[in-house]
Structure formats: structure tokens, C-alpha cells
Design an enzyme around this catalytic site. Sequence first.
Site, PDB file in Angstrom:
ATOM      1  N   ASP A 279     -68.419  19.812  50.269  1.00  0.00           N
ATOM      2  CA  ASP A 279     -69.794  20.244  49.975  1.00  0.00           C
ATOM      3  C   ASP A 279     -69.998  21.734  50.305  1.00  0.00           C
ATOM      4  O   ASP A 279     -69.784  22.158  51.434  1.00  0.00           O
ATOM      5  CB  ASP A 279     -70.711  19.349  50.842  1.00  0.00           C
TER       6      ASP A 279
ATOM      7  N   HIS B 177     -77.345  19.926  54.965  1.00  0.00           N
ATOM      8  CA  HIS B 177     -75.973  20.364  54.652  1.00  0.00           C
ATOM      9  C   HIS B 177     -75.443  21.283  55.744  1.00  0.00           C
ATOM     10  O   HIS B 177     -76.185  22.096  56.291  1.00  0.00           O
ATOM     11  CB  HIS B 177     -75.963  21.115  53.315  1.00  0.00           C
TER      12      HIS B 177
END
Length: 559
Positions: free
Chosen positions: A197, A372
Site C-alpha cells: 500500500d 494508512h
Amino acid sequence: MSKKNNQDKLLIFALGGVGEIGKNMYCIQYGNDIVVVDAGLKFPEEEMLGIDVVIPDIAYLLENRDKVRAILLTHGHEDHIGGLPYVLKQLNVPIYGTKLTLGLVENKLKEAGLLGDTKRHLINEASELTFGTIKASFFRTNHSIPDSVGVCLETPEGNVVHTGDFKFDHTPVNDQFADLQKMAEIGSRGVLALLSDSTNAERAGYTPSESNIGKEFESLFRSAKQRVVVATFASNVHRIQQVINAAAETRRKMTVIGRSMVNVVSIASELGYLNIPEGMLIEPEEVNKLPADRVVILSTGSQGEPMSALTRMARSTHRKVDILPGDTVIIAATPIPGNEKYVGRTVDELMRLGASVIYGPGSVSGVHVSGHGSQEELKLMLNLMRPEYFIPIHGEYRMLRHHGLLGEQVGIPKENIFLLDNGDTVEIQNGAARKGGKIQAGNVLIDGLGVGDVGNIVLRDRKLLSQDGILVVVVTLSKQDGTIMSGPDIISRGFVYVRESEGLLEEANRIVTNTLHKLMNDNVNEWASLKTNVKDALGRFLYEQTRRRPMILPIIMEV
């Protein structure tokens, strides 16, 4: 380990999710087996006029439908599961997901009428599955929604790891800790390729813990003299739990508005992912019956979406709830790139109504943290996995590029890092990786009930109509001698204000008539040439007079 065939190679590619934020869909293929990870959607860009959502182009998977074994879901966010109802209509394969993820998916499939036809399998972080030559296992990660997992796919060439969306939160709200030990074990067994990611690859340091926000909510709720409205992403279940906890601490009742928020709250609390004290939830209609300092309103609309609950409240068009002077509105999310303008507009409208609004960069540290990981966490993942090849995913190109540089910093050779576009393939055979051929990938646009029936040409026409308007020219010709029986009638929309432009339209009328007479005299009577000539002559004249190019539609009838 499955038996290796020397002719077969491992293919890794994305049909969505690289070079963009959204519509995540990643495919791992070995020989005759394809495993797909996630099937998301993204919201349209500004130039996609009238489009509702965008999903990946799955032409390659449809051509190879007999090889597609499964779709594995890493978590329940729209950009990872939102494309499923459209994909499963064309490609009915089993889906695998954790409890909350499947709960959210089932709600979507029910709406699309696909629930009965779709095979759904519940997994957890201990599940192990086999799809022909590919074996799948999972590991728990932290993200802004519970039940998030990463995937390890064991192929005859080696292990491919897909991290899913992740951060490393050491004090998670729901006590679901990331399984660092299992990640390290996967790393020590050897990772051939890591797909990781990249969302926050530009952000230095660490992403703060979600649990920091709870304290901030509590102090804001205490100091608010009147009602509190909190807007956040409906799928951010941890954030919703923090709002519930702060409401309980400050003895406020809570109501939930906005369709997606109501859906998520009911599914998550049914499945045990939200802990709501008895008697706390009230109906929106009851809000006005309680003292203003005893109410919290949880709402959608943190991105300023035009039809969302918060935007409607800001415009005073919500059926059940009005914003009153002195209310406190907390926007607990950062704008997705491109949405800043909408959020700004909503904040302006709320402030005009006299609300105190907490939003944006000044307050982000207090009421929003990302789901994130930032650079240090991304390096930690790279160091736990120690992959031979590294493919940054889930981000716009600059994010992928930054993530690639982080890979180099932790010792991955530059030539082993692949920055991909949707449709680019990485081929790995006998341990050696190279960029392979390109496969079809792109955007499929959803407009109302139409899937993919609006393409570039329709969008171009919409753009033209929105800029210069349209002129329709209607003429009736006689079949016998080709003379003009009625018309030309000119109808204009969005081009000029007819009452003030009579002279211009009369002149346009004359030009159409002259053009048609000239063509008749030259014995030109195919409709196509008549239309083209009328269009050209009229287009030239209007451009000279107005410097605009409206869309011109000649309609010629014969009687």
C-alpha cells in the site's frame, strides 16, 4: 509446495489501483489459475459528466473466465468491494472475506439481486485455501475498518504477498493487533514479490494511533454548548466507535443519518463490531425534542458530496435535521484529492448558518488520523517481508514512485522494483522477473443502470453540450420535386437567449435555406451530404458571429 512446470510462468498485474486512488483489483496468475484480490470502485473525476461510479475493465478475466478461481477481499472499503456487484454479474466466481467484509458485501449483493447466486466463504487470519497451483493464507493488519487482512499467495515460483491497506497501530481501538509475528514468519520463509500500500508514501514519520482521537472527541463534546454533528466515512467503524464512546462519556444521545452510515452502523453492530450502549440511539425525528447539549448527530458527507446528509443540512434541505446557530460540526476526515472544493463549500454554508466547524489542516491531528501507514511503517513492512521483487500498489504515480525510493533505501536493488500502470504485467519465470506484455485495462463507467455504455464519445458530446449548447435545425422537403415545404425551424438550447438573438437566428435560417437550394440545384439529394453541408455552413457562420461551436443537429424529413 505445488509442483512446478518449467513452461509456466507467474504473472502479476493490476486491473485498477495503480496510478490512481480507487478501483483496486490485483491479479496473480500461474499457469491456468488466476486469483483476484479485491474488486473496488472509484468515484468519477470532474470531467466525467453525469457518471456515478467507475469500475475496472475486466475484459481479460472474462476472456479467461475458466481460469479465475476466486476473488479474495482484504477489507470492506468501497474502493476494494464496491465493484463486486458489477463484476459478479459478468463473472460469477466464489468470493472470500472476513466477517465484517462479507457482511458489508452481502448488503450490496442483496441490493443488486445477486445474493442467492454468489458463493461466499468466510475466512479469518488462520484460514488456508488452495486454488489449483496457488495456496492462500492471511495475516491480520490494522486499518480504519476492522477485520482487515493481508494475503500471502504461495505459487510454484515463490510467495507473493499483498499487504492490503495497512498501518501499524500499537494501541488499536478494537484490540485487533496487527500480527507482526506472522508477517516476520512469512518474511523468513522467503517472499518473491511484495505488493504494498503506497497511499501515504509521501508522508514522513509514523501515522498516529486511531485511539488518540477518542480523547479529542470527548473534550469537544464536553465544551460544545449545543448539538454536535460528526461527519466521517461511513466505513470507518473505529471512528464511529470513538464517537459512541465520547457520547456515552458526555451523556449525549446519538442519531445516525445518511443511507450508507445507517447501513454500516446496523451491520457492524449486528456482527458485534460496534458496541452501542442500550438506549443511546434515537430516531432523527427525536433530535428536536431533547435539550441541545444532549445530542450527537453522526452523518455522512465528510467529502462534501452533493447528495450527502451533511451537505443537505448545510443547505437547509434535509427533511429531518436543521443546523442551528451555535451547533458544533466536526468533519473527521481529510478531503480525498479533488474534493477540497466541495468540502470548502460545505464548510462555508455551515458557517453561514452560525455553526462552529472543526475541519481541515488545523484540526486534522485532533479529529482525523489516516488509516494508512506513513514512510517509517512502509519501511517496517519492507523489512519484515524482505522481498526479492517489490511492486508498490494502491496510489497515484507519485506515491508509487516515493514508495519505490523507500524500497531502495532499505536495500532492494532498483532493477527489482516495478512501477506499474493498470494493465502492465510482471512476469516471473525460474526466479527472474521482467516487465511483460500489456493486457487490456481501463475504466468502465457506470451511469444510472448503464454499465460501460457511456464512453469517451458520449462524454465528449456531454462536454460540448455543457460548453456551447445545441441547435436543432428541422426542415421538411417535398419527395416529388425536392423543394422546401416547411422550415427551416431552428431550436436552440444553451447556445443563445432566443429573444435577444432574433437577428442571428434569422440569418442562420437564411444560410440553411440558401445551402439547401444550392444543393438541390446541383442535384445533390443524399441525406448525408445535405446534413453535412448544412452543419458546415451553419457552424462556420455561428463561429464567425459568436466564437462558439454549439452542437448542430440537422433533421431533414421528406413528405
